[in-house]
Design a protein around this motif. Structure first.
Motif, PDB file in Angstrom:
ATOM      1  N   MET A  52      41.112  31.666  27.899  1.00 12.30           N
ATOM      2  CA  MET A  52      39.667  31.514  27.754  1.00 12.30           C
ATOM      3  C   MET A  52      38.920  32.517  28.627  1.00 12.30           C
ATOM      4  O   MET A  52      37.939  33.131  28.195  1.00 12.30           O
ATOM      5  N   GLY A  53      39.393  32.704  29.874  1.00  8.58           N
ATOM      6  CA  GLY A  53      38.720  33.628  30.777  1.00  8.58           C
ATOM      7  C   GLY A  53      38.674  35.046  30.235  1.00  8.58           C
ATOM      8  O   GLY A  53      37.718  35.785  30.467  1.00  8.58           O
ATOM      9  N   SER A  54      39.715  35.428  29.499  1.00  9.61           N
ATOM     10  CA  SER A  54      39.804  36.793  28.975  1.00  9.61           C
ATOM     11  C   SER A  54      39.494  36.872  27.486  1.00  9.61           C
ATOM     12  O   SER A  54      39.713  37.923  26.861  1.00  9.61           O
ATOM     13  N   LEU A  55      38.989  35.784  26.922  1.00 10.81           N
ATOM     14  CA  LEU A  55      38.800  35.678  25.468  1.00 10.81           C
ATOM     15  C   LEU A  55      37.984  36.814  24.884  1.00 10.81           C
ATOM     16  O   LEU A  55      38.335  37.392  23.851  1.00 10.81           O
ATOM     17  N   THR A  56      36.874  37.169  25.530  1.00 10.94           N
ATOM     18  CA  THR A  56      35.978  38.187  24.976  1.00 10.94           C
ATOM     19  C   THR A  56      36.336  39.600  25.433  1.00 10.94           C
ATOM     20  O   THR A  56      35.654  40.552  25.058  1.00 10.94           O
ATOM     21  N   TYR A  57      37.398  39.709  26.226  1.00 10.91           N
ATOM     22  CA  TYR A  57      37.755  41.011  26.790  1.00 10.91           C
ATOM     23  C   TYR A  57      39.030  41.614  26.203  1.00 10.91           C
ATOM     24  O   TYR A  57      39.177  42.827  26.161  1.00 10.91           O
ATOM     25  N   LEU A  58      39.969  40.762  25.779  1.00  7.74           N
ATOM     26  CA  LEU A  58      41.271  41.255  25.343  1.00  7.74           C
ATOM     27  C   LEU A  58      41.556  40.845  23.901  1.00  7.74           C
ATOM     28  O   LEU A  58      41.120  39.786  23.449  1.00  7.74           O
ATOM     29  N   PRO A  59      42.313  41.659  23.173  1.00 10.37           N
ATOM     30  CA  PRO A  59      42.729  41.279  21.817  1.00 10.37           C
ATOM     31  C   PRO A  59      43.604  40.023  21.859  1.00 10.37           C
ATOM     32  O   PRO A  59      44.258  39.744  22.870  1.00 10.37           O
ATOM     33  N   GLY A 107      38.052  35.808  45.274  1.00  9.55           N
ATOM     34  CA  GLY A 107      37.221  35.660  44.085  1.00  9.55           C
ATOM     35  C   GLY A 107      37.404  36.736  43.049  1.00  9.55           C
ATOM     36  O   GLY A 107      36.961  36.588  41.907  1.00  9.55           O
ATOM     37  N   CYS A 108      38.069  37.829  43.401  1.00 10.27           N
ATOM     38  CA  CYS A 108      38.079  39.029  42.567  1.00 10.27           C
ATOM     39  C   CYS A 108      39.015  38.936  41.365  1.00 10.27           C
ATOM     40  O   CYS A 108      40.231  38.796  41.523  1.00 10.27           O
ATOM     41  N   ASN A 109      38.455  39.030  40.166  1.00  9.44           N
ATOM     42  CA  ASN A 109      39.230  39.182  38.938  1.00  9.44           C
ATOM     43  C   ASN A 109      39.474  40.660  38.674  1.00  9.44           C
ATOM     44  O   ASN A 109      39.071  41.527  39.453  1.00  9.44           O
ATOM     45  N   ILE A 110      40.135  40.950  37.565  1.00 11.73           N
ATOM     46  CA  ILE A 110      40.409  42.342  37.195  1.00 11.73           C
ATOM     47  C   ILE A 110      39.390  42.779  36.150  1.00 11.73           C
ATOM     48  O   ILE A 110      39.580  42.621  34.949  1.00 11.73           O
ATOM     49  N   SER A 111      38.282  43.295  36.621  1.00 16.15           N
ATOM     50  CA  SER A 111      37.212  43.755  35.735  1.00 16.15           C
ATOM     51  C   SER A 111      36.295  44.660  36.542  1.00 16.15           C
ATOM     52  O   SER A 111      36.131  44.477  37.755  1.00 16.15           O
ATOM     53  N   ASP A 112      35.680  45.635  35.888  1.00 20.18           N
ATOM     54  CA  ASP A 112      34.989  46.698  36.614  1.00 20.18           C
ATOM     55  C   ASP A 112      33.763  46.246  37.396  1.00 20.18           C
ATOM     56  O   ASP A 112      33.392  46.884  38.382  1.00 20.18           O
ATOM     57  N   GLU A 113      33.096  45.159  36.985  1.00 21.96           N
ATOM     58  CA  GLU A 113      31.946  44.697  37.761  1.00 21.96           C
ATOM     59  C   GLU A 113      32.341  44.242  39.162  1.00 21.96           C
ATOM     60  O   GLU A 113      31.548  44.290  40.103  1.00 21.96           O
ATOM     61  N   TYR A 114      33.599  43.810  39.318  1.00 21.40           N
ATOM     62  CA  TYR A 114      34.051  43.319  40.622  1.00 21.40           C
ATOM     63  C   TYR A 114      34.175  44.445  41.638  1.00 21.40           C
ATOM     64  O   TYR A 114      34.193  44.199  42.848  1.00 21.40           O
ATOM     65  N   ILE A 115      34.312  45.673  41.174  1.00 19.11           N
ATOM     66  CA  ILE A 115      34.390  46.820  42.080  1.00 19.11           C
ATOM     67  C   ILE A 115      33.162  47.722  41.924  1.00 19.11           C
ATOM     68  O   ILE A 115      33.128  48.835  42.438  1.00 19.11           O
ATOM     69  N   ASN A 116      32.150  47.218  41.198  1.00 22.65           N
ATOM     70  CA  ASN A 116      30.854  47.885  41.055  1.00 22.65           C
ATOM     71  C   ASN A 116      30.924  49.274  40.427  1.00 22.65           C
ATOM     72  O   ASN A 116      30.052  50.103  40.664  1.00 22.65           O
ATOM     73  N   THR A 117      31.950  49.521  39.610  1.00 22.26           N
ATOM     74  CA  THR A 117      31.928  50.714  38.776  1.00 22.26           C
ATOM     75  C   THR A 117      31.181  50.419  37.475  1.00 22.26           C
ATOM     76  O   THR A 117      30.870  51.332  36.711  1.00 22.26           O
TER      77      THR A 117
END
Length: 354
Positions: A52-59, A107-117
């Motif tokens: 569910m957490g990755s539903l909209t991000y991964l195939p 708290g950090c997931n693997i997604s670019d907003e978490y590293i502010n790119t």
């Protein structure tokens, strides 16, 4: 993120990754290349992400894609078209274990907003910790418990647990107790960790949480701490990621501020860290939000620290947060539009499912 990369490059035996969200981008692409390289070298690389957490991000077939690249992968609790309470039990943990010697959580997931790119909701602030030594064992076991729950073939823990003698040269001060929590047992460990911090505080208790959705027990504990003379401060986002959930968060402001709890909104943007520190003596860092989902429905984890050297870093971080945050006044709560107050109170009825 830099520490993630540095430690991943050192991996020789195994890499375990368990995250609520994996999202393609700079962060994941960099990590993925290292994982593929390590798998090709014979390193046992395993990944768990929440479906569910990755539903909209991964195939939908992304786990198969990673498996084909030598990265053993499971999507946790795959979503199915059914009315079942189990669909609410999400894997909200963030765990990275390398060779049984180093572990990360926070708290950090693997997604670019978490590293502010990638910019979302202003500046994204998150917090986490790296631990080394015997404490890593708990995260290794927690990962394999979830892994074995889903895998067709059982993996024994023995190969992945380091002999304690390997860590005999580590002489850091203080103590740490890593913990994990599951909605399928009778222990509300995450909730109890927060309650225990409030109950033990004598001077101050400072907390950051992206969501503040509380039941009567937690509200009573916060009030009791204040009545005992404890300086209780809670920092929430200045820019929310979920507007309806944030309205429920704000619905608690009035009650807490009247009781003496200080509420701060992180002005630069969205604060996603889940950290608590008390009395310069103990801290809690992990994945646990102050909401119903973290306390009762999700798989969570964290680290409790006592008299460790990094407590100074944590306190300094809080003091920097307060400098750029807005303290919410009771006057602001009183002057809120009556229609908005009604809206928030209606939403509070649905708090347990938010």
């Amino acid at each position: 993120y830099k520490a993630f990369i540095q430690e991943l490059i050192k991996a020789e035996d195994f890499i375990f990754m368990e995250f609520f969200i994996i999202n393609k981008g700079v962060m994941w692409n960099t990590i993925l290349q290292i994982l593929m390289d390590k798998a090709a070298m014979g390193v046992d690389v395993r990944v768990i992400y929440d479906d569910m957490g990755s539903l909209t991000y991964l195939p939908r077939d992304y786990a198969k894609c990673l498996n084909a690249r030598g990265i053993k992968t499971h999507a946790f609790n795959p979503l199915r078209p059914q009315l079942a309470m189990a669909m609410n039990n999400r894997d909200h943990r963030k765990i990275l274990v390398i060779d049984g010697k180093v572990a990360f959580t926070g708290g950090c997931n693997i997604s670019d907003e978490y590293i502010n790119t990638k910019k979302r909701f202003g500046y994204w602030k998150d917090m986490g910790c790296m631990i080394k030594g015997a404490g890593v064992e708990m995260f290794t076991i927690s990962f394999l418990q979830i892994w074995n729950y889903q895998a067709s073939e059982y993996t024994s823990y023995s190969h992945f647990i380091q002999n304690r003698e390997v860590f005999s040269s580590l002489k850091n001060p203080g103590y740490i107790i890593p913990f994990s929590d599951s909605p399928t047992d009778e222990n509300n460990t995450s909730l109890n960790m927060h309650l225990n911090m409030l109950g033990c505080a004598k001077d101050y208790c400072w907390i950051t949480t992206p969501y503040l959705i509380l039941d009567s027990e937690m509200i009573s504990s916060l009030k009791l701490a204040v009545s005992n003379g404890v300086d209780v401060r809670i920092v929430v986002p200045g820019i929310p990621d979920k507007k309806m959930v944030y309205e429920v968060t704000k619905a608690n402001f009035d009650t807490l501020i009247k009781a003496g709890v200080k509420i701060y909104e992180y002005t630069p943007g969205f604060i996603h860290g889940k950290v608590c520190i008390i009395d310069d003596s103990s801290a809690l860092v992990g994945t646990v939000n102050m909401d119903f989902r973290s306390y009762y429905q999700h798989y969570e984890c964290g680290v409790w620290m006592h008299e460790t050297a990094c407590l100074t870093d944590i306190k300094n971080d809080f003091e920097e947060i307060f400098k750029v945050s807005h303290e919410v006044s009771l006057e602001e709560c009183v002057n809120t539009n009556p229609a908005v107050k009604v809206y928030r109170n209606i939403l509070k009825v649905f708090s347990p499912i938010m």
